[in-house]
Design a protein around this motif. Structure first.
Motif, PDB file in Angstrom:
ATOM      1  N   ARG A  27      -4.384   7.229   9.041  1.00  0.00           N
ATOM      2  CA  ARG A  27      -2.719   6.179   8.780  1.00  0.00           C
ATOM      3  C   ARG A  27      -2.255   6.123   7.722  1.00  0.00           C
ATOM      4  N   PHE A  28      -2.145   6.757   6.820  1.00  0.00           N
ATOM      5  CA  PHE A  28      -1.280   6.321   5.590  1.00  0.00           C
ATOM      6  C   PHE A  28      -0.134   5.614   5.708  1.00  0.00           C
ATOM      7  N   SER A  29       1.274   6.150   5.948  1.00  0.00           N
ATOM      8  CA  SER A  29       2.031   4.535   6.854  1.00  0.00           C
ATOM      9  C   SER A  29       1.311   3.113   6.784  1.00  0.00           C
ATOM     10  N   ASP A  30       0.295   3.318   8.010  1.00  0.00           N
ATOM     11  CA  ASP A  30       0.655   1.908   7.742  1.00  0.00           C
ATOM     12  C   ASP A  30      -0.318   0.909   6.775  1.00  0.00           C
ATOM     13  N   ALA A  31      -1.803   2.075   5.982  1.00  0.00           N
ATOM     14  CA  ALA A  31      -1.962   1.707   5.097  1.00  0.00           C
ATOM     15  C   ALA A  31      -1.406   1.123   4.030  1.00  0.00           C
ATOM     16  N   GLU A  32      -0.218   1.684   3.843  1.00  0.00           N
ATOM     17  CA  GLU A  32       0.674   2.021   2.826  1.00  0.00           C
ATOM     18  C   GLU A  32       1.227  -0.166   3.302  1.00  0.00           C
ATOM     19  N   LYS A  33       1.286   0.147   4.135  1.00  0.00           N
ATOM     20  CA  LYS A  33       2.357  -1.254   4.359  1.00  0.00           C
ATOM     21  C   LYS A  33       1.176  -2.299   4.021  1.00  0.00           C
ATOM     22  N   VAL A  34      -0.242  -1.757   4.594  1.00  0.00           N
ATOM     23  CA  VAL A  34      -0.907  -3.574   4.129  1.00  0.00           C
ATOM     24  C   VAL A  34      -0.895  -3.227   2.488  1.00  0.00           C
ATOM     25  N   TRP A  35      -1.098  -2.662   1.748  1.00  0.00           N
ATOM     26  CA  TRP A  35      -0.983  -2.788   0.227  1.00  0.00           C
ATOM     27  C   TRP A  35       0.167  -3.627  -0.284  1.00  0.00           C
ATOM     28  N   ALA A  36       1.231  -3.413   0.860  1.00  0.00           N
ATOM     29  CA  ALA A  36       2.101  -3.925   0.310  1.00  0.00           C
ATOM     30  C   ALA A  36       1.928  -5.239   0.623  1.00  0.00           C
ATOM     31  N   LEU A  37       1.807  -5.713   1.791  1.00  0.00           N
ATOM     32  CA  LEU A  37       1.409  -6.808   2.433  1.00  0.00           C
ATOM     33  C   LEU A  37       0.437  -7.649   1.093  1.00  0.00           C
ATOM     34  N   MET A  38       0.088  -6.813   0.475  1.00  0.00           N
ATOM     35  CA  MET A  38      -1.531  -7.645  -0.079  1.00  0.00           C
ATOM     36  C   MET A  38      -0.711  -8.035  -1.007  1.00  0.00           C
ATOM     37  N   GLU A  39       0.761  -6.765  -1.168  1.00  0.00           N
ATOM     38  CA  GLU A  39       0.739  -7.784  -2.701  1.00  0.00           C
ATOM     39  C   GLU A  39       1.994  -8.743  -2.737  1.00  0.00           C
ATOM     40  N   ASP A  40       2.379  -9.148  -1.538  1.00  0.00           N
ATOM     41  CA  ASP A  40       3.280  -9.842  -1.076  1.00  0.00           C
ATOM     42  C   ASP A  40       2.342 -11.125  -0.590  1.00  0.00           C
ATOM     43  N   LYS A  41       1.704 -11.313  -0.356  1.00  0.00           N
ATOM     44  CA  LYS A  41       0.089 -12.299  -0.345  1.00  0.00           C
ATOM     45  C   LYS A  41      -0.466 -12.964  -1.737  1.00  0.00           C
ATOM     46  N   ASN A  42      -0.614 -12.185  -3.025  1.00  0.00           N
ATOM     47  CA  ASN A  42      -0.862 -12.130  -3.964  1.00  0.00           C
ATOM     48  C   ASN A  42      -1.978 -12.299  -3.774  1.00  0.00           C
ATOM     49  N   VAL A  43      -3.159 -10.706  -2.580  1.00  0.00           N
ATOM     50  CA  VAL A  43      -3.925 -10.763  -2.292  1.00  0.00           C
ATOM     51  C   VAL A  43      -4.010  -9.498  -3.466  1.00  0.00           C
ATOM     52  N   VAL A  44      -5.443 -10.151  -4.265  1.00  0.00           N
ATOM     53  CA  VAL A  44      -5.556  -8.532  -5.258  1.00  0.00           C
ATOM     54  C   VAL A  44      -6.454  -7.842  -5.236  1.00  0.00           C
ATOM     55  N   PRO A  45      -6.582  -6.695  -4.428  1.00  0.00           N
ATOM     56  CA  PRO A  45      -7.964  -5.285  -4.024  1.00  0.00           C
ATOM     57  C   PRO A  45      -8.685  -5.564  -5.094  1.00  0.00           C
ATOM     58  N   ASN A  46      -9.897  -5.034  -4.143  1.00  0.00           N
ATOM     59  CA  ASN A  46     -10.643  -4.610  -5.785  1.00  0.00           C
ATOM     60  C   ASN A  46     -11.295  -2.883  -4.322  1.00  0.00           C
ATOM     61  N   VAL A  47     -12.468  -3.149  -5.675  1.00  0.00           N
ATOM     62  CA  VAL A  47     -12.725  -1.958  -5.410  1.00  0.00           C
ATOM     63  C   VAL A  47     -12.908  -1.757  -3.433  1.00  0.00           C
ATOM     64  N   ARG A  48     -13.324  -2.451  -2.974  1.00  0.00           N
ATOM     65  CA  ARG A  48     -13.186  -2.018  -1.157  1.00  0.00           C
ATOM     66  C   ARG A  48     -12.284  -1.812  -1.309  1.00  0.00           C
ATOM     67  N   SER A  49     -11.126  -2.173  -1.582  1.00  0.00           N
ATOM     68  CA  SER A  49      -9.629  -1.638  -0.984  1.00  0.00           C
ATOM     69  C   SER A  49      -9.305  -0.528  -1.720  1.00  0.00           C
ATOM     70  N   TYR A  50      -9.820  -0.178  -2.589  1.00  0.00           N
ATOM     71  CA  TYR A  50      -9.493   1.605  -2.758  1.00  0.00           C
ATOM     72  C   TYR A  50     -10.458   2.767  -2.495  1.00  0.00           C
ATOM     73  N   ASN A  51     -11.763   2.334  -2.251  1.00  0.00           N
ATOM     74  CA  ASN A  51     -12.219   3.275  -1.595  1.00  0.00           C
ATOM     75  C   ASN A  51     -12.486   3.762  -0.389  1.00  0.00           C
ATOM     76  N   PRO A  52     -11.747   3.349   0.168  1.00  0.00           N
ATOM     77  CA  PRO A  52     -11.426   3.838   1.410  1.00  0.00           C
ATOM     78  C   PRO A  52     -10.058   4.834   1.516  1.00  0.00           C
ATOM     79  N   LYS A  53      -8.944   4.404   0.896  1.00  0.00           N
ATOM     80  CA  LYS A  53      -8.115   5.540   0.415  1.00  0.00           C
ATOM     81  C   LYS A  53      -8.914   7.128  -0.625  1.00  0.00           C
ATOM     82  N   LEU A  54      -9.642   6.201  -1.439  1.00  0.00           N
ATOM     83  CA  LEU A  54      -9.870   7.630  -1.980  1.00  0.00           C
ATOM     84  C   LEU A  54     -10.435   8.995  -1.203  1.00  0.00           C
ATOM     85  N   ARG A  55     -12.020   7.987   0.001  1.00  0.00           N
ATOM     86  CA  ARG A  55     -12.075   8.884   0.752  1.00  0.00           C
ATOM     87  C   ARG A  55     -11.317   9.792   1.394  1.00  0.00           C
TER      88      ARG A  55
END
Length: 166
Positions: A27-55
């Motif tokens: 569900r890539f589109s839903d995941a992209e919405k989460v990324w946008a929401l993280m940015e809106d909420k000033n939540v800084v992604p870490n390696v555990r944010s990126y790894n699921p997308k890499l996989r």
């Protein structure tokens, strides 16, 4: 939204849990919405944010995009871990690209990550398939030196029986 209605503020763990679930279920589109929401909420992604997308990118056979994401991690000062490297190595192994798989294996060591059973399994299998037995032996020696057990089946090259000529 439901959390915030109940006075709870979603944090990095909350967002990473969502990212993992969405990417795991394609569900890539839903995941992209989460990324946008993280940015809106000033939540800084870490390696555990990126790894699921890499996989997910690797599973979707979008290895070049996975490499770009890996490079983005570096530009955002997110240090890749063993799971990040294994995702890329898996992509290149699945693609049969021995040279790129070797390259990322070397990068793994340069980044103070130690290969694990998954790393050795993927690479030994590909090395044997490609006939690069010197590299396969090197990997087996490294696995033994790290006391990392690799399945017996991995170390046995499966080949077609050659009929005997009389």
């Amino acid at each position: 939204d439901e959390m915030e209605k109940n006075g709870l503020k979603p944090d990095l763990v909350t967002f990473n849990t969502l990212l993992n679930a969405f990417y795991k279920n394609d569900r890539f589109s839903d995941a992209e919405k989460v990324w946008a929401l993280m940015e809106d909420k000033n939540v800084v992604p870490n390696v555990r944010s990126y790894n699921p997308k890499l996989r997910a990118l690797v599973a979707d056979n979008r290895i070049s995009e996975a490499v770009e994401l890996f490079e983005e991690m570096g530009s955002k000062e997110v240090k890749p871990d063993l799971f990040s490297f294994n995702a890329l190595i898996k992509g290149f192994c699945d693609d049969g690209n021995m040279e790129e798989a070797k390259k990322w294996y070397k990068e793994l060591s340069k980044n103070d990550c130690n290969p694990n059973r998954v790393t050795f399994t993927m690479l030994v299998q590909l090395a044997c398939e490609k006939g690069d037995f010197d590299f396969a032996l090197e990997l087996c020696k490294e696995a033994i030196s790290q006391r990392c057990l690799v399945d017996r089946e991995v170390k046995q090259l499966k080949s077609k029986a050659i009929p005997m000529v009389k």
